[in-house]
Design an enzyme around this catalytic site. Structure first.
Site, PDB file in Angstrom:
ATOM      1  N   LYS A 154       0.555  -3.924   1.455  1.00 11.09           N
ATOM      2  CA  LYS A 154       2.263  -3.213   2.139  1.00 11.09           C
ATOM      3  C   LYS A 154       2.942  -4.378   2.303  1.00 11.09           C
ATOM      4  O   LYS A 154       4.370  -3.713   3.076  1.00 11.09           O
ATOM      5  CB  LYS A 154       1.576  -3.570   4.261  1.00 11.09           C
ATOM      6  CG  LYS A 154       0.008  -2.778   3.894  1.00 11.09           C
ATOM      7  CD  LYS A 154      -0.986  -2.159   5.621  1.00 11.09           C
ATOM      8  CE  LYS A 154      -1.580  -1.433   5.446  1.00 11.09           C
ATOM      9  NZ  LYS A 154      -2.540  -1.266   6.421  1.00 11.09           N
ATOM     10  N   LYS A 182      -6.689   4.993  -3.673  1.00 11.85           N
ATOM     11  CA  LYS A 182      -7.119   5.704  -2.531  1.00 11.85           C
ATOM     12  C   LYS A 182      -6.576   6.624  -1.537  1.00 11.85           C
ATOM     13  O   LYS A 182      -5.132   6.932  -1.677  1.00 11.85           O
ATOM     14  CB  LYS A 182      -7.361   4.284  -2.206  1.00 11.85           C
ATOM     15  CG  LYS A 182      -8.069   4.577  -0.796  1.00 11.85           C
ATOM     16  CD  LYS A 182      -7.621   3.317   0.111  1.00 11.85           C
ATOM     17  CE  LYS A 182      -6.503   3.775   0.955  1.00 11.85           C
ATOM     18  NZ  LYS A 182      -6.211   2.409   2.178  1.00 11.85           N
ATOM     19  N   LYS A 235      -4.474   7.948   5.014  1.00 15.27           N
ATOM     20  CA  LYS A 235      -3.654   8.480   6.259  1.00 15.27           C
ATOM     21  C   LYS A 235      -2.519   8.476   5.933  1.00 15.27           C
ATOM     22  O   LYS A 235      -1.918   9.710   6.065  1.00 15.27           O
ATOM     23  CB  LYS A 235      -3.989   7.682   7.249  1.00 15.27           C
ATOM     24  CG  LYS A 235      -5.452   7.875   7.652  1.00 15.27           C
ATOM     25  CD  LYS A 235      -5.493   7.000   9.190  1.00 15.27           C
ATOM     26  CE  LYS A 235      -6.643   5.978   9.480  1.00 15.27           C
ATOM     27  NZ  LYS A 235      -6.557   4.986   9.315  1.00 15.27           N
TER      28      LYS A 235
END
Ligand code: TYM
Length: 335
Positions: free
Chosen positions: A116, A198, A201
């Site tokens: 991130k 993956k 969202k």
């Protein structure tokens, strides 16, 4: 199951981006299943959401959407405690104590923190760094035995275990050391357009993500475009990540084994197979979406679930926090 055998189950989802099929297969389905046998506590982790850039109005709206979807998939406020993280102040308070029992090097090793921060270098805030200790606080506050999660949260759970053990050794036994519950298959659903990463969202590649509220036409379009592999065999194999991902989705949704799914499509084309997976998913989501539509229109009911859930959670959380405050030496004057 007798009261004695009942375990405490804890899990949470963060309202950043819309819920997608990976969340459902990796975590939500197990969460629904486990409430039949255990004492379950499930949270919408809004405090985790503000570790990345987040529009306040979107966060508020999504928190309600998540609660409506929790209920629509079958989480039941009569069986489980359902609440919003920021409504129970003990989460932030325990997180602080755990921060003081976590090494900088341990938090720095977290791969999600690295990913991130690399993705968003202009907002590497201290909250993002301390994300796993807040997550540990969520779990440890309720003395959870079991934590149903997808594979991507495994490292965070390991850290929660390490911190719990350290605290127990340093002070005295205080926390239950929790175990993760992972699917044998479906613990990591991949993006349909990039089966090496993956499904998430907040993926940029939204055409490869099936959101739980996607309509049938959108679901069919996304599955039709799903990336497949060389050859034409429909088998789960390491060199066939696209087909393996689709077989996993199909088998979980249909409740069959991978082997049974392989046999069912043995002489079918990739195109037919992708249509069948799309239809299975759309059929499965249809009643959930209908229920969701009713629930999202009833804000007063959602408020009631949130308020009652937070009251129940706070009572449990307070017990653990009081114990922790006493053990670390915070004065407790008679009131
Ligand atoms: P979050 O909101 O990113 O994801 C929620 C759950 O869905 C699982 N998941 C997946 N499983 C399989 N395949 C995928 N593609 C996939 N994508 C997501 C995640 O593993 C997770 O179980 N930090 C957590 C939320 C959290 C939490 C907690 C979880 C906060 N406190 C305490 C457990 C216990 C998160 O961001 O999950």
């Amino acid at each position: 199951m007798s009261e004695q055998q009942k375990k405490i189950v804890y899990s949470a989802l963060k309202p950043t981006g819309d819920l997608q099929l990976g969340n459902y297969i990796g975590a939500l389905r197990n969460m629904v299943r486990m409430q039949e046998e255990h004492d379950c506590i499930y949270t919408i982790a809004d405090m985790h959401s503000i570790t990345v850039d987040c529009v306040p109005a979107d966060l508020r709206r999504r928190t309600y959407e998540f609660m409506a979807l929790f209920l629509a998939i079958g989480l039941d406020p009569q069986k489980s405690i359902l609440f919003v993280q920021s409504h129970v102040h003990q989460h932030a308070e325990l997180a602080w104590v755990l921060n003081c029992n976590t090494q900088f090097g341990e938090a720095r090793r977290m791969t999600q923190f690295k990913d991130k921060s690399a993705k968003n270098p202009e907002n590497v805030n201290v909250g993002l760094f301390a994300y796993p200790t807040l997550m540990a606080a969520d779990i440890l506050l309720y003395q959870a035995d079991l934590v149903p999660i997808g594979k991507d949260q495994k490292q965070h759970l390991e850290l929660a275990r390490t911190v719990a053990e350290r605290f127990n050794n340093r002070y005295s036994p205080t926390f239950v050391v929790p175990d993760g519950i992972f699917n044998t298959h479906g613990a990591k659903i991949q993006n349909l357009l990039d089966p090496s990463s993956k499904m998430g969202k907040t993926d940029d590649n939204t055409e490869g993500v099936i959101y739980l509220l996607d309509d049938r036409a959108t679901i069919m379009r996304k599955f039709k475009r799903a990336v497949t592999d060389c050859g034409h065999e429909i088998v789960a194999r390491q060199d066939k990540p696209g087909i393996t991902n689709l077989l996993t989705i199909y088998s979980v949704i249909k409740g069959c084994t991978i082997k049974q799914a392989e046999a069912e499509f043995a002489d079918k084309s990739y195109a037919d197979f992708k249509l069948a997976v799309g239809e299975a998913v759309a059929d499965h989501l249809e009643p959930i979406q209908a229920k969701y539509k009713e629930l999202i229109a009833d804000k007063a009911y959602l408020d009631q679930v949130m308020v009652e859930g937070a009251q129940k959670a706070a009572r449990l959380a307070d017990r653990t926090l009081a114990k922790v405050y006493r053990k670390v030496g915070f004065a407790q004057p008679k009131r």
